[in-house]
Write an enzyme that holds these catalytic residues in place. Structure first.
Site, PDB file in Angstrom:
ATOM      1  N   HIS A 471      29.333  21.656-143.495  1.00  0.00           N
ATOM      2  CA  HIS A 471      29.074  20.692-142.460  1.00  0.00           C
ATOM      3  C   HIS A 471      30.165  20.857-141.243  1.00  0.00           C
ATOM      4  CE1 HIS A 471      28.409  17.611-145.912  1.00  0.00           C
ATOM      5  NE2 HIS A 471      27.413  18.643-145.660  1.00  0.00           N
TER       6      HIS A 471
HETATM    7  C1  FAD Z   1      23.957  25.577-147.400  1.00  0.00           C
HETATM    8  C2  FAD Z   1      23.983  24.210-146.777  1.00  0.00           C
HETATM    9  C3  FAD Z   1      23.792  22.937-147.614  1.00  0.00           C
HETATM   10  C4  FAD Z   1      23.735  21.887-146.897  1.00  0.00           C
HETATM   11  N1  FAD Z   1      23.605  20.745-147.572  1.00  0.00           N
HETATM   12  C5  FAD Z   1      23.478  19.544-146.830  1.00  0.00           C
HETATM   13  C6  FAD Z   1      22.874  18.409-147.413  1.00  0.00           C
HETATM   14  O1  FAD Z   1      22.494  18.353-148.677  1.00  0.00           O
HETATM   15  N2  FAD Z   1      22.767  17.271-146.672  1.00  0.00           N
HETATM   16  C7  FAD Z   1      22.794  17.187-145.457  1.00  0.00           C
HETATM   17  O2  FAD Z   1      22.758  16.147-144.850  1.00  0.00           O
HETATM   18  N3  FAD Z   1      23.422  18.183-144.684  1.00  0.00           N
HETATM   19  C8  FAD Z   1      23.650  19.388-145.442  1.00  0.00           C
HETATM   20  N4  FAD Z   1      23.899  20.501-144.817  1.00  0.00           N
HETATM   21  C9  FAD Z   1      24.391  20.509-143.348  1.00  0.00           C
HETATM   22  C10 FAD Z   1      23.121  20.303-142.495  1.00  0.00           C
HETATM   23  O3  FAD Z   1      22.325  21.089-142.581  1.00  0.00           O
HETATM   24  C11 FAD Z   1      23.398  20.728-141.048  1.00  0.00           C
HETATM   25  O4  FAD Z   1      24.658  19.817-140.617  1.00  0.00           O
HETATM   26  C12 FAD Z   1      22.407  20.386-139.924  1.00  0.00           C
HETATM   27  O5  FAD Z   1      21.320  21.039-140.287  1.00  0.00           O
HETATM   28  C13 FAD Z   1      22.977  21.026-138.563  1.00  0.00           C
HETATM   29  O6  FAD Z   1      21.912  20.902-137.606  1.00  0.00           O
HETATM   30  P1  FAD Z   1      22.085  21.705-136.418  1.00  0.00           P
HETATM   31  O7  FAD Z   1      20.788  21.306-135.671  1.00  0.00           O
HETATM   32  O8  FAD Z   1      23.377  21.315-135.815  1.00  0.00           O
HETATM   33  O9  FAD Z   1      22.127  23.134-136.709  1.00  0.00           O
HETATM   34  P2  FAD Z   1      21.179  24.222-137.513  1.00  0.00           P
HETATM   35  O10 FAD Z   1      20.393  23.419-138.516  1.00  0.00           O
HETATM   36  O11 FAD Z   1      22.050  25.214-138.278  1.00  0.00           O
HETATM   37  O12 FAD Z   1      20.391  24.844-136.472  1.00  0.00           O
HETATM   38  C14 FAD Z   1      20.863  25.919-135.645  1.00  0.00           C
HETATM   39  C15 FAD Z   1      19.504  26.915-135.403  1.00  0.00           C
HETATM   40  O13 FAD Z   1      19.853  27.667-134.402  1.00  0.00           O
HETATM   41  C16 FAD Z   1      19.549  29.064-134.809  1.00  0.00           C
HETATM   42  N5  FAD Z   1      20.192  30.120-134.028  1.00  0.00           N
HETATM   43  C17 FAD Z   1      21.660  30.085-133.861  1.00  0.00           C
HETATM   44  N6  FAD Z   1      21.966  31.181-132.871  1.00  0.00           N
HETATM   45  C18 FAD Z   1      20.806  31.671-132.390  1.00  0.00           C
HETATM   46  C19 FAD Z   1      20.788  32.390-131.221  1.00  0.00           C
HETATM   47  N7  FAD Z   1      21.698  33.166-130.695  1.00  0.00           N
HETATM   48  N8  FAD Z   1      19.449  32.661-130.876  1.00  0.00           N
HETATM   49  C20 FAD Z   1      18.311  32.082-131.248  1.00  0.00           C
HETATM   50  N9  FAD Z   1      18.530  31.141-132.432  1.00  0.00           N
HETATM   51  C21 FAD Z   1      19.995  30.893-132.931  1.00  0.00           C
HETATM   52  C22 FAD Z   1      19.678  29.201-136.095  1.00  0.00           C
HETATM   53  O14 FAD Z   1      18.958  30.360-136.641  1.00  0.00           O
HETATM   54  C23 FAD Z   1      19.181  27.868-136.857  1.00  0.00           C
HETATM   55  O15 FAD Z   1      17.990  27.856-137.090  1.00  0.00           O
HETATM   56  C24 FAD Z   1      23.902  21.843-145.686  1.00  0.00           C
HETATM   57  C25 FAD Z   1      24.232  23.054-144.822  1.00  0.00           C
HETATM   58  C26 FAD Z   1      23.862  24.231-145.371  1.00  0.00           C
HETATM   59  C27 FAD Z   1      23.990  25.509-144.655  1.00  0.00           C
END
Ligand code: FAD
Length: 536
Positions: A471
């Site tokens: 997280h």
């Molecule tokens: C293994 C794992 C297990 C987890 N388990 C849980 C759970 O059970 N429950 C829960 O609530 N949360 C869980 N989480 C955390 C939760 O999924 C994240 O907090 C949430 O998805 C974050 O969302 P976000 O939109 O901030 O980023 P993300 O969903 O990480 O999205 C970022 C996106 O940007 C893209 N990106 C990055 N850099 C670039 C670039 N330079 N150019 C183009 N694209 C790019 C990435 O590929 C990705 O698709 C888990 C996370 C992981 C990794």
């Protein structure tokens, strides 16, 4: 000629998918969504237990790791991040936790207008379709895009865990997402009909055919383009071919690790650091990449007398039975999320709300981090973390190379309260498992083991073995102080035409897993962007 859009979103993760859907709902706004990863259509992405296979799969996972961290005896800790449509919601453990009202009221109390619990609650309700039968609490909702299911997987050891919590005086809580977390019960999951239900399923699949939404996969953003202090476009590569797109507004949704990285690569960050990396400084902003927080979890496990854990059910005839059950009913062990049962408890009885979260799983792994190989003997695991960690680290570029992984320095367990609470959480966890209800099953504690009794011994176990709960947040924190990166409308301080909308904007950790809060930030961010556009 570079293409021109109203909005360019970088990152199709939890927040980015919500943004792309809501910003194109009007049928008019032209949106480009850039995602470095590829399609999410894959057997292991969809099958809930498949998430263990994605922990080490470079096709769907950026596979970051921390720098060697002194506070955990120089270990490098893996930091998985999703890399596909859906982002981390395509590889996560599917546990659905909104957090506590206190979390959002704290953000508001920092001066972030619009972010109190009462003000974010409508967005949590807009997100979800809570598929539970019968009446649901007024804080919950039906009809939203994200399907929230009560765990489809039930297990007698998880039932006992909930009974044991009750025997210790904790309430049974069937709905910890209605504003009151206290107690024990089964987790709710982002799943539908026995399958993972990611932000891509919820938000992108229904929006894909809109003519005003252009989704580019395998599109790696290298930097945001500026004219003076106004963001005007994005430079990116698609499978090695350099491209540019221009937009009225650029929105970083690359997540807690990569949004600060992209800001720095674009010349927004600590001046000295950028110059050292050979980058021109567009705007000096000292908070970029600071305030990094994460949940660090201690994983305790026990050997069992009887064959009632998943360790045995994943082998031979019993696995065949579970597979048949899954095919016929979409229920059972194969629909398990990262943990089956929860406990939210207080490290001190006088606390206003819980500060400890438990994750119970009727399974044990030889390597709790990779979760690749289950033990052959029966076992169960209880993970525990401090809900609102105060230990803070940083995430920064190591060079101007947009493909170099950033330097992740977590400083885990450097805050004394974090240390006290995780140790107390382990003690409470032991008490739960020591309840009589477990007597027919419990054989002995494997880790940390009976030799670890004092605070120092338990903390030493954490420093030797604890892993993140995945997280990472806070690296582009929202606020008004000198270290804030975005304001409360998520606009990057000091420049124009640029926002950050993802988990990196959280000023402090929400009490629990971060997917639901990240999607809420996407929903709320989209609503603010549309409102600001209407005002002109
Ligand atoms: C293994 C794992 C297990 C987890 N388990 C849980 C759970 O059970 N429950 C829960 O609530 N949360 C869980 N989480 C955390 C939760 O999924 C994240 O907090 C949430 O998805 C974050 O969302 P976000 O939109 O901030 O980023 P993300 O969903 O990480 O999205 C970022 C996106 O940007 C893209 N990106 C990055 N850099 C670039 C670039 N330079 N150019 C183009 N694209 C790019 C990435 O590929 C990705 O698709 C888990 C996370 C992981 C990794």
């Amino acid at each position: 000629m570079a293409e021109r859009y109203d909005y360019i979103i970088i990152g199709a993760g939890s927040a980015g998918c919500a943004l792309a859907n809501r910003l194109t709902e009007d049928g008019k706004s032209r949106v480009l969504l850039l995602e470095a990863g590829g399609s999410d259509k894959n057997f292991w992405v969809y099958l809930p237990v498949g998430f263990t296979k994605l922990m080490t799969n470079p096709k769907f996972n950026w596979l970051f790791e921390t720098e060697p961290d002194d506070s955990v005896y120089g270990r490098r800790i893996p930091i998985p991040r999703g890399k596909a449509l859906g982002g981390s919601s395509a590889i996560n453990g599917m546990i659905w936790v909104r957090g506590q009202p206190l979390d959002y009221d704290t953000w508001a109390q920092f001066g972030n207008r619009g972010w109190s619990y009462d003000q974010v609650l409508p967005f949590f309700k807009k997100i979800e379709h809570f598929e539970r039968d019968g009446a649901i609490d007024e804080a919950r909702a039906r009809g939203g895009p994200v399907n929230i299911a009560d765990s489809y997987s039930r297990n007698e050891l998880a039932d006992l865990f909930i009974d044991a919590g009750e025997a210790l005086g904790h309430p049974r809580n069937r709905d910890y997402n209605n504003g009151v977390q206290d107690g024990f019960g089964y987790y709710q999951c982002s799943m539908k009909n026995g399958l993972r239900w990611s932000a891509a399923n919820a938000y992108l699949d229904p929006a894909k055919r809109r003519s005003n939404l252009n989704i580019e996969t395998h599109a790696h953003a290298r930097r945001v383009l500026f004219e003076g202090k106004r963001a005007v476009g994005v430079a990116y590569d698609v499978k090695g071919v350099a491209r540019e797109a221009h937009g009225g507004e650029i929105i970083l949704a690359a997540g807690g690790v990569q949004s600060p990285q992209l800001l720095e690569l674009s010349g927004v960050g600590q001046g000295e650091r950028l110059r050292e990396a050979g980058l021109d400084v567009v705007h000096a902003l000292p908070g970029v990449g600071e305030n990094y927080r994460d949940h660090i979890a201690a994983r305790m496990n026990w050997r069992l007398k009887q064959k009632v854990s998943f360790n045995e059910r994943t082998r031979g005839l019993r696995l065949a039975g579970e597979t048949l059950k899954y095919v016929a009913t979409r229920r059972g062990m194969l629909t398990s999320s990262a943990a089956l049962a929860h406990g939210f408890v207080r490290s001190r009885p006088e606390l206003e709300t819980p500060d400890i979260q438990f994750f119970f799983m009727p399974v044990s792994y030889s390597d709790a981090n990779k979760r690749a190989e289950m033990d052959r003997e029966p076992g169960m695991t209880l993970s525990v973390y401090q809900l609102r960690p105060e230990s803070k680290g940083s995430i920064h570029i190591r060079s101007g190379d947009p493909y170099a992984p950033p330097m992740i320095k977590p400083n885990f367990l450097t805050d004394s309260e974090d240390c006290r609470v995780i140790v107390e959480g382990m003690r409470i966890g032991r008490e739960v498992i020591a309840q009589d209800v477990f007597a027919p099953h419990r054989l002995h504690e494997l880790n940390p083991g009976r030799d670890a009794q004092s605070d120092n011994e338990l903390l030493d176990f954490c420093r030797r073995t604890a892993q993140t709960a995945y997280h990472p947040i806070g690296t582009c924190k929202m606020g008004h102080d000198a270290m804030a990166v975005v304001d409360d409308r998520l606009r990057v301080h000091g420049v124009e035409g640029l926002r950050v909308v993802d988990a990196s904007i959280m000023p402090t950790m929400t009490s629990g897993n971060t997917n639901a809060p990240a999607i809420m930030i996407g929903e709320k961010g989209a609503a603010m962007i549309r409102e600001d556009a209407r005002k002109g």
